[in-house]
Design an enzyme around this catalytic site. Sequence first.
Site: not given
Ligand code: RIB
Length: 289
Positions: A240-243
């Site tokens: 989730a760093a990119g998110d």
């Molecule tokens: O970017 C991380 C995410 O990728 C995770 O939370 C996982 O569910 C996938 O979708």
Amino acid sequence: MKLLNFGSLNIDLVYRMDHLVRPGETQAAQSFARFPGGKGLNQSVALARAGATVLHAGKVGPDGALLLDTLRDAGADVSPVAVGPEPSGHAVIQVERSGQNSIIIYPGANGCITRAEMDAALAKMDAGDWILLQNEINGIPAIMEKAKARGLKIAFNPAPMDQGVRAYPLELVDLFVVNETEAAALTGLTEEADALAAMERTYPNAIHVVTLGARGSLCSANGQRYTVEAKKVQAVDTTAAGDTYIGYFLALLMEGAPVDVCMETATRASAIAVSRMGAAPSIPLRSEL
Ligand code: RIB
């Protein structure tokens, strides 16, 4: 201004490992935990924690309460999320000592979104609003076309990248956020500066962001290039760093912040996220920055 994030919601099954399992190897995990995740959900949580007005659209199954509660608690509006009979999407995630991961996703309900559900979600949006898309739900080309017809600005994070992405109507996209692998797959160029130049040539009116993990990020906007270095932190889990980066970047952009401020703020937020376990739970509040 508001944003509709039409994206995946996953239950993340996270195994802490000595190293990522190799072909033919069996390895016992050091720990196991279940977290809310999905690139869509994570990005909505980041947007909401950054202070943006965010509506989340997508689909969960009867087991989706954790996912909806996570979004609500972060401050996102989940009224556009559909609930169907298929189980919610899930991800099997290995995290090794360095914090690097490998991820298997099973789409489940994320892959069962109907045209009527797309229309119902988009009907909540007005011309000039943003829509954010990743590549973990079905129907992305149709959603892009419907969104543009409503006058929405489109942000696209083509993750996970697959063969189908290049056939999407990418000329409709106003903001691309890609990592170095996705930039290479989109352009056929492995050197990120070359890939960025190719993206600028092909989609000259869009903003382009290339995230480079521990090496920082690049951006091209309005004919100018920007570079921001990553913060040095002890990585615990890079999931989730990119998110986190995408959610914070867009939230700041919607506020009217200059591009370099959007990048700097997004970089600080993602540095905090990698220092914590889990996807959505690792995303900081703006006050923590
Ligand atoms: O970017 C991380 C995410 O990728 C995770 O939370 C996982 O569910 C996938 O979708």
